[in-house]
Motif scaffolding. Structure first.
Motif, PDB file in Angstrom:
ATOM      1  N   TYR A  82       0.802  -1.226   0.000  1.00 14.19           N
ATOM      2  CA  TYR A  82       0.000   0.000   0.000  1.00 14.19           C
ATOM      3  C   TYR A  82       0.834   1.274   0.000  1.00 14.19           C
ATOM      4  N   PHE A  83       1.891   1.328   0.827  1.00 17.90           N
ATOM      5  CA  PHE A  83       2.656   2.570   0.945  1.00 17.90           C
ATOM      6  C   PHE A  83       3.936   2.550   0.102  1.00 17.90           C
ATOM      7  N   HIS A  84       4.681   1.471   0.174  1.00 21.43           N
ATOM      8  CA  HIS A  84       5.967   1.360  -0.539  1.00 21.43           C
ATOM      9  C   HIS A  84       6.834   2.590  -0.242  1.00 21.43           C
ATOM     10  N   SER A  85       7.002   2.855   1.051  1.00 22.97           N
ATOM     11  CA  SER A  85       7.728   4.038   1.481  1.00 22.97           C
ATOM     12  C   SER A  85       8.847   3.653   2.445  1.00 22.97           C
ATOM     13  N   ALA A  86       9.726   4.602   2.708  1.00 21.19           N
ATOM     14  CA  ALA A  86      10.826   4.396   3.647  1.00 21.19           C
ATOM     15  C   ALA A  86      11.291   5.752   4.149  1.00 21.19           C
ATOM     16  N   ALA A  87      12.087   5.722   5.222  1.00 21.02           N
ATOM     17  CA  ALA A  87      12.690   6.933   5.776  1.00 21.02           C
ATOM     18  C   ALA A  87      14.182   6.932   5.474  1.00 21.02           C
ATOM     19  N   LEU A  88      14.683   8.076   5.071  1.00 23.87           N
ATOM     20  CA  LEU A  88      16.100   8.214   4.726  1.00 23.87           C
ATOM     21  C   LEU A  88      16.843   8.968   5.816  1.00 23.87           C
ATOM     22  N   GLY A  89      18.036   8.498   6.127  1.00 19.01           N
ATOM     23  CA  GLY A  89      18.915   9.200   7.054  1.00 19.01           C
ATOM     24  C   GLY A  89      20.359   8.921   6.690  1.00 19.01           C
ATOM     25  N   TYR A  90      21.241   9.839   7.022  1.00 18.42           N
ATOM     26  CA  TYR A  90      22.648   9.631   6.694  1.00 18.42           C
ATOM     27  C   TYR A  90      23.546  10.308   7.717  1.00 18.42           C
ATOM     28  N   ARG A  91      24.798   9.909   7.706  1.00 11.80           N
ATOM     29  CA  ARG A  91      25.830  10.592   8.490  1.00 11.80           C
ATOM     30  C   ARG A  91      27.157  10.476   7.747  1.00 11.80           C
ATOM     31  N   VAL A  92      27.873  11.582   7.722  1.00  9.32           N
ATOM     32  CA  VAL A  92      29.144  11.676   7.011  1.00  9.32           C
ATOM     33  C   VAL A  92      30.229  12.067   8.012  1.00  9.32           C
ATOM     34  N   ALA A  93      31.396  11.467   7.905  1.00  8.21           N
ATOM     35  CA  ALA A  93      32.507  11.800   8.789  1.00  8.21           C
ATOM     36  C   ALA A  93      32.764  13.305   8.745  1.00  8.21           C
ATOM     37  N   PRO A  94      33.023  13.931   9.889  1.00  5.27           N
ATOM     38  CA  PRO A  94      33.172  15.392   9.922  1.00  5.27           C
ATOM     39  C   PRO A  94      34.272  15.919   9.022  1.00  5.27           C
ATOM     40  N   ASP A  95      35.343  15.164   8.825  1.00  7.77           N
ATOM     41  CA  ASP A  95      36.413  15.653   7.962  1.00  7.77           C
ATOM     42  C   ASP A  95      36.129  15.413   6.489  1.00  7.77           C
ATOM     43  N   CYS A  96      34.961  14.843   6.175  1.00  7.55           N
ATOM     44  CA  CYS A  96      34.564  14.631   4.778  1.00  7.55           C
ATOM     45  C   CYS A  96      33.446  15.577   4.364  1.00  7.55           C
ATOM     46  N   GLY A  97      33.026  16.454   5.258  1.00  5.78           N
ATOM     47  CA  GLY A  97      31.952  17.388   4.947  1.00  5.78           C
ATOM     48  C   GLY A  97      32.404  18.470   3.980  1.00  5.78           C
ATOM     49  N   GLY A  98      31.424  19.069   3.297  1.00  6.46           N
ATOM     50  CA  GLY A  98      31.707  20.184   2.407  1.00  6.46           C
ATOM     51  C   GLY A  98      32.250  19.794   1.051  1.00  6.46           C
ATOM     52  N   ARG A  99      32.249  18.505   0.728  1.00  4.05           N
ATOM     53  CA  ARG A  99      32.774  18.052  -0.568  1.00  4.05           C
ATOM     54  C   ARG A  99      31.699  17.410  -1.442  1.00  4.05           C
ATOM     55  N   GLY A 100      30.451  17.548  -1.037  1.00  2.00           N
ATOM     56  CA  GLY A 100      29.364  17.037  -1.852  1.00  2.00           C
ATOM     57  C   GLY A 100      29.084  15.552  -1.706  1.00  2.00           C
ATOM     58  N   LEU A 101      29.710  14.887  -0.726  1.00  2.00           N
ATOM     59  CA  LEU A 101      29.503  13.449  -0.581  1.00  2.00           C
ATOM     60  C   LEU A 101      28.056  13.127  -0.193  1.00  2.00           C
ATOM     61  N   ALA A 102      27.498  13.905   0.718  1.00  2.00           N
ATOM     62  CA  ALA A 102      26.124  13.645   1.139  1.00  2.00           C
ATOM     63  C   ALA A 102      25.166  13.780  -0.029  1.00  2.00           C
ATOM     64  N   SER A 103      25.342  14.810  -0.832  1.00  2.00           N
ATOM     65  CA  SER A 103      24.460  15.016  -1.987  1.00  2.00           C
ATOM     66  C   SER A 103      24.577  13.867  -2.984  1.00  2.00           C
ATOM     67  N   GLN A 104      25.806  13.423  -3.244  1.00  2.00           N
ATOM     68  CA  GLN A 104      26.008  12.292  -4.147  1.00  2.00           C
ATOM     69  C   GLN A 104      25.353  11.029  -3.593  1.00  2.00           C
ATOM     70  N   ALA A 105      25.515  10.810  -2.300  1.00  2.00           N
ATOM     71  CA  ALA A 105      24.978   9.599  -1.682  1.00  2.00           C
ATOM     72  C   ALA A 105      23.449   9.604  -1.700  1.00  2.00           C
ATOM     73  N   VAL A 106      22.842  10.754  -1.393  1.00  2.00           N
ATOM     74  CA  VAL A 106      21.384  10.832  -1.413  1.00  2.00           C
ATOM     75  C   VAL A 106      20.862  10.562  -2.819  1.00  2.00           C
ATOM     76  N   ALA A 107      21.501  11.145  -3.834  1.00  3.68           N
ATOM     77  CA  ALA A 107      21.084  10.911  -5.215  1.00  3.68           C
ATOM     78  C   ALA A 107      21.178   9.434  -5.580  1.00  3.68           C
ATOM     79  N   ALA A 108      22.292   8.813  -5.207  1.00  4.10           N
ATOM     80  CA  ALA A 108      22.500   7.410  -5.551  1.00  4.10           C
ATOM     81  C   ALA A 108      21.506   6.498  -4.843  1.00  4.10           C
ATOM     82  N   VAL A 109      21.231   6.762  -3.559  1.00  5.56           N
ATOM     83  CA  VAL A 109      20.327   5.913  -2.802  1.00  5.56           C
ATOM     84  C   VAL A 109      18.876   6.137  -3.235  1.00  5.56           C
TER      85      VAL A 109
END
Length: 221
Positions: A82-109
């Protein structure tokens, strides 16, 4: 960066990742139990997570830069039918922030969610104090549909939460046209908006000139 589903062989790298950045992540999301940070507790959580993947209840992805684990991104609370839904969450190492990794990962997932996993709708939450995560969600097509006030307690303080959703691109929508697909290198579903106010139903949020890269979005496990 590569995105891969959690496997039993990832346990040592994931243990190092979680213990090294524990204090940083607990500034932004609910702390895990003390037992999680014991050998027995961590082994139990690993086994439970792998079982949830096999049972179509959750999908735990890891972000790899070569041999280094840079972050994790999960689809949890999978609801079928009926729903076919899910919740998304992520965490990125603090020294890896600001390089677009989260955005790439969200797009891929999102691409995996709407293709491999056959999901139709993904929800995500972010705190208003975390504009970097809000930008990530809006950039990848999430739209804000709610604002719950004083809805999360963290370290004795109550915080608001912003609620976002993204839907599987649909062909042949009324009025013609096709919703572009998600994913790195693919056309964006929605373009990010810029505004000086918060507005439910869009991605409008006061954003500082230089937003901090607070790369943590609620991850149940």
């Amino acid at each position: 960066m590569d995105i891969r589903l959690l496997a039993a062989t990832d346990a040592p790298a994931l243990w190092d990742f979680e213990t090294a950045h524990r204090a940083y992540f607990e500034q932004w999301v609910q702390a895990r139990s003390a037992r999680f940070y014991t050998a027995e507790g961590f082994a139990e959580e690993m086994e439970a997570s792998l079982q949830r993947q096999q049972q179509d209840q959750a999908f735990h992805y890891l972000m790899w830069e070569g041999q280094r684990l840079a972050g994790r991104i999960n689809l949890t609370q999978v609801r079928r039918p009926y729903f076919h839904s899910a919740a998304l969450g992520y965490r990125v190492a603090p020294d890896c922030g600001g390089r677009g990794l989260a955005s790439q990962a969200v797009a891929a997932v999102l691409h995996q969610a709407f293709t491999t996993h056959g999901l139709q709708r993904i929800e995500a939450i972010a705190r208003p104090e975390n504009p970097a995560s809000v930008r990530v969600l809006c950039k990848q097509g999430f739209v804000q549909f709610g604002h719950s006030r004083r809805s999360m307690e963290l370290n004795g303080q109550w915080f608001d939460l912003l609620h976002f959703e993204a839907h599987r691109p649909q062909k042949g929508r009324r009025g013609g046209g096709t919703t572009p697909a998600f994913g790195t290198g693919l056309k964006r579903f929605f373009q990010p908006r810029t505004s000086h106010r918060l507005h439910t139903g869009s991605c409008m949020l006061p954003l500082p000139a230089k937003p901090s890269a607070r790369q943590a979005l609620g991850v149940p496990w």
